[in-house]
Enzyme design. Sequence first.
Site, PDB file in Angstrom:
ATOM      1  N   LYS A 207       0.824  -1.221   0.000  1.00 47.44           N
ATOM      2  CA  LYS A 207       0.000   0.000   0.000  1.00 47.44           C
ATOM      3  C   LYS A 207       0.853   1.265   0.000  1.00 47.44           C
ATOM      4  O   LYS A 207       2.034   1.246   0.356  1.00 47.44           O
ATOM      5  CB  LYS A 207      -0.997  -0.044   1.156  1.00 47.44           C
ATOM      6  N   ARG A 247      -3.286  -9.977   5.060  1.00 50.12           N
ATOM      7  CA  ARG A 247      -3.680 -10.124   3.652  1.00 50.12           C
ATOM      8  C   ARG A 247      -2.506  -9.645   2.807  1.00 50.12           C
ATOM      9  O   ARG A 247      -2.184  -8.456   2.836  1.00 50.12           O
ATOM     10  CB  ARG A 247      -4.934  -9.289   3.421  1.00 50.12           C
TER      11      ARG A 247
HETATM   12  N1  PMM Z   1      -7.291  -4.108   0.784  1.00 51.81           N
HETATM   13  C1  PMM Z   1      -7.596  -4.195  -0.521  1.00 51.81           C
HETATM   14  C2  PMM Z   1      -8.633  -5.054  -0.954  1.00 51.81           C
HETATM   15  N2  PMM Z   1      -9.330  -5.797  -0.076  1.00 51.81           N
HETATM   16  N3  PMM Z   1      -9.726  -6.483   2.135  1.00 51.81           N
HETATM   17  C3  PMM Z   1      -9.447  -6.408   3.437  1.00 51.81           C
HETATM   18  N4  PMM Z   1     -10.148  -7.148   4.330  1.00 51.81           N
HETATM   19  N5  PMM Z   1      -8.463  -5.586   3.917  1.00 51.81           N
HETATM   20  C4  PMM Z   1      -7.717  -4.790   3.094  1.00 51.81           C
HETATM   21  O1  PMM Z   1      -6.857  -4.060   3.587  1.00 51.81           O
HETATM   22  C5  PMM Z   1      -7.991  -4.849   1.688  1.00 51.81           C
HETATM   23  C6  PMM Z   1      -9.026  -5.726   1.240  1.00 51.81           C
HETATM   24  C7  PMM Z   1      -6.840  -3.387  -1.519  1.00 51.81           C
HETATM   25  O2  PMM Z   1      -5.627  -3.976  -1.855  1.00 51.81           O
HETATM   26  P1  PMM Z   1      -5.354  -4.762  -3.250  1.00 51.81           P
HETATM   27  O3  PMM Z   1      -5.843  -3.870  -4.362  1.00 51.81           O
HETATM   28  O4  PMM Z   1      -3.898  -4.965  -3.273  1.00 51.81           O
HETATM   29  O5  PMM Z   1      -6.111  -6.051  -3.227  1.00 51.81           O
END
Ligand code: PMM
Length: 265
Positions: A207, A247
């Site tokens: 991020k 995650r």
């Molecule tokens: N971040 C993203 C997408 N889904 N779900 C949860 N539970 N927590 C998060 O911090 C989160 C998520 C965005 O990141 P990506 O685009 O790399 O998937």
Amino acid sequence: MGVVNVTPDSFSDGGRWADTPAAVAHGRHLVADGADVLDIGGESTRPGATRPLVAEELARVVPVIEALAADGAVVSVDTMRAEVARAAVAAGAAVVNDVSGGLADPAMLDVVAASGATYVAMHWRAHSDRMQDLASYDGPGGVVTAVVEELGERAEAARAAGIPAERLVLDPGLGFAKRGEHNWDLLAGLDEVAALGYPLLVGASRKSFLGALLADADGEPRPVDGREVAGHALTLVLAQRGVWGVRVHDVRGARDVLRVWERTR
Ligand code: PMM
């Protein structure tokens, strides 16, 4: 939790696993690397993103979930839509990861309650096209107090809809309606979020607050592909604080870090 974004436009890996075979192969790769859960998403939540049609989101995630669940993987669906959650559970998903914590779709909590799935409720204020306009936390206690209050309300709503405590996980939502320093404040104050009494999932991998931390001498943020080590450092810190899950995109690296930590205990 390993990330499989079946999207053309996610911020760190958009387009790389955008078709079914590529996404399934990536999911299998993450399992081989040691993922406990695969999080399959068909909607990008990057700041400024526009939403796909429901049919499009279903077509992206359902075949991938079917294939990976048939392998025996524990599958999570990353969706804000009740209709997608319902189809995903029917296809074999055991977890519904809703970044809106039930705010984006009024039917979500009832659908999850009836499904028997585990529910991840993340702190969220608005869809990606306007979330950064709402990244202000001027009340006493700042972002930590606000997130504890707002996430606590989502947990109560989930419980009231019939989702039992043992199927509920909370997530502070790093990067969602948060500016750089809000993410660091939340990480510092994570114990207060944990005090709500639910297991925590944290998504920090790649991020932009990590890119800002690692900026070069001219203030240029570190690009996405140079943030992995910082993310793994955070995985270690979070494991030591007792979170339920992290995650991540690079499961192998995260798993290595956890192995070292476990071996030293
Ligand atoms: N971040 C993203 C997408 N889904 N779900 C949860 N539970 N927590 C998060 O911090 C989160 C998520 C965005 O990141 P990506 O685009 O790399 O998937």
